[in-house]
Each structure stands twice: as C-alpha cells, then as structure tokens.
Design an enzyme around this catalytic site. Structure first.
Site, PDB file in Angstrom:
ATOM      1  N   ARG A 108      -7.927  -0.993   5.423  1.00 53.55           N
ATOM      2  CA  ARG A 108      -7.102   0.062   4.845  1.00 53.55           C
ATOM      3  C   ARG A 108      -5.736  -0.458   4.432  1.00 53.55           C
ATOM      4  O   ARG A 108      -5.093   0.127   3.558  1.00 53.55           O
ATOM      5  CB  ARG A 108      -6.919   1.213   5.844  1.00 53.55           C
ATOM      6  CG  ARG A 108      -8.192   2.007   6.141  1.00 53.55           C
ATOM      7  CD  ARG A 108      -7.902   3.180   7.069  1.00 53.55           C
ATOM      8  NE  ARG A 108      -6.728   3.902   6.610  1.00 53.55           N
ATOM      9  CZ  ARG A 108      -5.660   4.171   7.364  1.00 53.55           C
ATOM     10  NH1 ARG A 108      -5.627   3.768   8.624  1.00 53.55           N
ATOM     11  NH2 ARG A 108      -4.639   4.835   6.870  1.00 53.55           N
ATOM     12  N   ASP A 123       5.395   0.489  12.356  1.00 52.92           N
ATOM     13  CA  ASP A 123       4.189  -0.186  11.878  1.00 52.92           C
ATOM     14  C   ASP A 123       4.135  -1.655  12.287  1.00 52.92           C
ATOM     15  O   ASP A 123       3.127  -2.324  12.023  1.00 52.92           O
ATOM     16  CB  ASP A 123       4.083  -0.079  10.351  1.00 52.92           C
ATOM     17  CG  ASP A 123       3.511   1.256   9.900  1.00 52.92           C
ATOM     18  OD1 ASP A 123       3.039   2.017  10.758  1.00 52.92           O
ATOM     19  OD2 ASP A 123       3.533   1.535   8.683  1.00 52.92           O
ATOM     20  N   ARG A 137       0.819  13.842  13.427  1.00 52.10           N
ATOM     21  CA  ARG A 137       1.768  13.605  12.348  1.00 52.10           C
ATOM     22  C   ARG A 137       1.651  14.792  11.405  1.00 52.10           C
ATOM     23  O   ARG A 137       0.983  14.730  10.375  1.00 52.10           O
ATOM     24  CB  ARG A 137       1.459  12.276  11.644  1.00 52.10           C
ATOM     25  CG  ARG A 137       1.768  11.083  12.512  1.00 52.10           C
ATOM     26  CD  ARG A 137       1.691   9.793  11.746  1.00 52.10           C
ATOM     27  NE  ARG A 137       0.327   9.335  11.596  1.00 52.10           N
ATOM     28  CZ  ARG A 137      -0.023   8.289  10.867  1.00 52.10           C
ATOM     29  NH1 ARG A 137       0.882   7.600  10.212  1.00 52.10           N
ATOM     30  NH2 ARG A 137      -1.283   7.915  10.795  1.00 52.10           N
ATOM     31  N   CYS A 193      -5.205   7.937  10.725  1.00 54.39           N
ATOM     32  CA  CYS A 193      -5.262   7.216  11.993  1.00 54.39           C
ATOM     33  C   CYS A 193      -5.593   8.161  13.146  1.00 54.39           C
ATOM     34  O   CYS A 193      -5.266   9.341  13.127  1.00 54.39           O
ATOM     35  CB  CYS A 193      -3.934   6.513  12.268  1.00 54.39           C
ATOM     36  SG  CYS A 193      -3.659   5.095  11.195  1.00 54.39           S
ATOM     37  N   LYS A 218       0.827  -1.202   0.000  1.00 54.07           N
ATOM     38  CA  LYS A 218       0.000   0.000   0.000  1.00 54.07           C
ATOM     39  C   LYS A 218       0.864   1.255   0.000  1.00 54.07           C
ATOM     40  O   LYS A 218       0.617   2.201  -0.758  1.00 54.07           O
ATOM     41  CB  LYS A 218      -0.903  -0.009   1.239  1.00 54.07           C
ATOM     42  CG  LYS A 218      -1.751   1.241   1.379  1.00 54.07           C
ATOM     43  CD  LYS A 218      -2.342   1.409   2.763  1.00 54.07           C
ATOM     44  CE  LYS A 218      -1.322   1.908   3.761  1.00 54.07           C
ATOM     45  NZ  LYS A 218      -1.921   2.504   4.972  1.00 54.07           N
ATOM     46  N   ASN A 219       1.894   1.273   0.849  1.00 56.60           N
ATOM     47  CA  ASN A 219       2.703   2.478   1.002  1.00 56.60           C
ATOM     48  C   ASN A 219       3.643   2.729  -0.172  1.00 56.60           C
ATOM     49  O   ASN A 219       4.282   3.785  -0.240  1.00 56.60           O
ATOM     50  CB  ASN A 219       3.497   2.406   2.305  1.00 56.60           C
ATOM     51  CG  ASN A 219       2.604   2.531   3.523  1.00 56.60           C
ATOM     52  OD1 ASN A 219       1.509   3.076   3.447  1.00 56.60           O
ATOM     53  ND2 ASN A 219       3.064   2.019   4.654  1.00 56.60           N
TER      54      ASN A 219
END
Length: 417
Positions: free
Chosen positions: A396, A304, A121, A116, A22-23
């Site tokens: 997600r 993560d 952030r 989130c 995903k990232n």
C-alpha cells in the site's frame, strides 16, 4: 498471500531512489475532480493505494491511465457522485474525494472509510468542514451524504491538526463563494504539494505550511500537470534501515527539509546524515545509541516513522522511550518485534525499549503498513531467517521495497503465494 524472506546481517551500500509520495499523489488525484479536462501526473508511485484511488475516480466517471510512473486523468465525464463501500473500505484516503465531488457537482455520497486496522481515525473533521462551508451533511447507512446549492467561504478552526480534513477543506473551498480561512491547518509537505497543484489549476491558495491556509474561492479552474514530490516516509524508512545495518547509502531524490525530525534523531544515535547533489547520504554507526522519541504533527517526528524507529531502538545501546501522541494504540508491531527478540515494555501510549545486541530471525506477521516496514527492517539485522507474512500491507505504501533493499546488498526475496 505473498511473504518476504530476509536473511539478516548484511550492510546496506550503494544508491537507492525514492518513489513519489503516496500521501501527495492521492489528494492530487482527487483534486482533478474539481475541473473537467485532461491532467498529467508524473512520478506517480506504483502502489496498491494509488490503484485503488484510480478505481474510485473511474467509478466517479473519470478515465485513468497509469503507466511507468506517469498517469493521465480525464475528468470530462466525471459526473457521478457516489464512491462505493467496496472501494473506500480498503483505503481511508478515499474520503478525500468528498470535497471536490461536492464542490463540483453539488452533491456527494462517499462511504465511510476503512484502511489500517489500528486506532480510531474519525472523519468528523471532514464532515464538519463541509458543514461550515454551507453543505448539508448526514450519515446514512454507512455513507457520508452531502449536498449544497453553493458552498460559501468561511473561517474554520480544527481542534486537532488533520491532514485529510485540511486537504478536503482546501479543495472544496476553491469552488466556494468568497474566502475560506482554515486555522490550525496541517503543515505537512503533502499539503504544500496539493496547494501548489491547486494554484497550477488556477486557484488562489495562500499560507500552506504556516498553519493558516487561505483559499479565495470562485476562480475558474482548469487542468494542470504536476510532478509528485518524493515520499518522505519512504525516505525515513531507508534512513533507518541504513543506520540499523551500519550502511553507507546515497538516497536519491530525498529532501532533507521534508525529513528533518528523523534526521535529527538519527544523528543523536550516531548516524551521519548529509545533503549531497541529488539527495541525502546516510552512514550508520557501529552501534546506535538509544534516544527518546515523541511523535507530533509536522514538523515534529512523524507517527508514520514510529514503528521503524522502534525497530532501530531495539538494537540500540541503552534504553529508550517512545511516546505516541497521535494514535495512542499504534503499537501492533510490538508483539511481532518481541518475537524477534526485542525487549519492549508497553504502557498505554508509551513504549520503553531496552536495546539488545542481536535480534533473532523468526516468523512474524505484518499488521499494518508501517508495522510491516518495521518488521522488514528488524529482519535486516536479525540472525538467521525472518519470514514476514501478510505483506500486502506494505504494497500500500512502499514500491518494490524488497527489490530496492536487495539492490543495496540485503538478502531479501518475495515469495509469491
């Protein structure tokens, strides 16, 4: 809202295939905005965040089709410059359209992001990077509003390594006049994947993976095709699940060099991690040993993976200390793990876990993406039934995790509500 039900106690065995990252997919999707034309992306995960980014691109004028892990993006008519609050509020990564939209159109209006529920952030580094490239940037009514008559190359230094800001700076710099040097750049594999894609588009990008990225701007960019790299966090999550259940699984598509820190810590617990043709094989110990973990920017132990590793430590032999240095309040999973019987003491950014032989199934609530994964992993080894609610968080970042775990022997189902 859906919920996931787990009847714990099953050893994981067999093979599982890791989905695309995903990232890596999200910034690559954003990078297509840098040039008009048709792009083809392969190994694209079917995830809520990917669908959200597709909607953002459509709002900006692109045509996006996503079928069976293949995606086609036509940016020929991507001439609109505003990414609205209604979409960006659901996913922080939406801010990565700022750099390419500003660079191509000379202006961008991007809502301040959501995502989130834990931890500040801020997007300060993104804004500062655009300013250092010569853009005018203001915050107006909850939007980042940027404009330029032409970006210019510069040298910038991030006080703290930031993946998203590095990506935004790299993308914007490809269309700037002159060379841009990004110091203390993020080194994650997703940065390298974006750099490789930009090079395929015709950009001159060097130094990705070293901490100093150099982008020689001004090259004409064109569409390119790309295969999304495997997801190293999904890889790590399955590695931990196998170790927790004493399993034996081949993780197809996994890359050891992307998951070295997790593999090293798992080996300290007594798990076996080895490279095989096509992926990684993980064999779990009879009872994992307690080990200490401190999160750090790549190539350190990833934040993560902190929640998932805490689930493992909750059943380890001995006491362990987990120190979170990236996001100091990333511990919303602690009270939920304690509901399952975990013994965890928390003092600011430090958690002390005393392992227990057995967890006990209970109703728990997912609070964010990685916390939801940790609760599912804990449910795999808990006695009795564990019910995890609010699992829209896990959609997600994990593609059909309950189906993949069930195929390995877990007793796990999703209840549609």
């Amino acid at each position: 809202m859906d919920k996931i039900i787990i009847d714990g106690g099953q050893r994981l065995e067999g093979e599982v295939t890791i989905s695309g990252a995903k990232n890596a997919a999200l910034p690559i999707m954003a990078a297509t905005l840098l040039a008009p034309g048709v792009f083809h992306l392969g190994n694209v995960p079917s995830l809520a965040d990917v669908r959200t980014m597709g909607h953002v691109l459509r709002v900006l004028g692109a045509a996006v089709e996503h079928h069976d892990h293949s995606m086609t993006i036509d940016t020929t008519n991507a001439r609109y410059h505003e990414a609205p609050y209604e979409l960006v509020k659901t996913m922080r990564a939406s801010v990565c359209v700022l750099g390419p939209t500003l660079a191509r159109l000379g202006r961008a209006r991007v809502s301040l992001p959501g995502g989130c529920a834990w931890g500040p952030r801020p997007v300060d580094f993104h804004i500062r990077a655009m300013k250092e490239l010569g853009a005018r940037v203001e915050i107006e009514h909850g939007y980042i509003v940027a404009s330029t008559e032409g970006l210019r190359g510069t040298t910038m230094h991030f006080d703290t390594s930031s993946v998203g800001a590095t990506e935004n700076a790299m993308m914007a710099a490809t269309l700037a006049d002159g060379a841009t040097v990004i110091e203390n750049a993020a080194r994650e594999p997703e940065i390298g994947a974006l750099a490789e894609f930009l090079r395929a588009m015709g950009a001159d990008v060097r130094g990705d993976g070293t901490g100093t990225v150099v982008v020689e701007g001004g090259h004409e960019l064109h569409p390119a095709d790309v295969e999304i790299i495997p997801d190293r966090i999904e890889t790590g999550t399955f590695m931990v699940a196998i170790a927790m259940t004493g399993g034996d699984v081949l993780i197809r598509g996994a890359k050891l060099d992307h998951a070295t820190a997790v593999a090293m810590k798992l080996r300290e617990t007594g798990a076996q991690v080895s490279e095989e043709d096509g992926g990684l094989r993980v064999r779990g110990p009879v009872w994992p040993r307690a080990v200490n973990v401190t999160t750090a920017p790549y190539p350190g132990f990833p934040t993560d993976m902190q929640a998932q590793f805490m689930a493992l430590m909750s059943i380890a032999d001995g006491s362990s200390v987990i120190t979170e240095t990236i996001y100091a309040d990333r511990f919303s999973h602690v009270p939920e793990l304690k509901r399952l019987g975990a013994q965890i003491g928390l003092d600011r950014n430090i958690a002390v876990i005393t392992g227990v032989r057995k967890l006990s199934g209970a109703k728990v609530m997912a609070t964010d993406l990685r916390a939801s994964a940790a609760l599912i992993l804990a449910g795999l080894v808990a006695e009795g039934e564990t019910e995890v609610s609010r699992v829209y968080h896990i959609d997600r970042g994990y593609e059909a995790i309950e189906k993949k775990l069930a195929a390995l022997g877990a007793r796990i189902t999703r209840l549609k509500q």
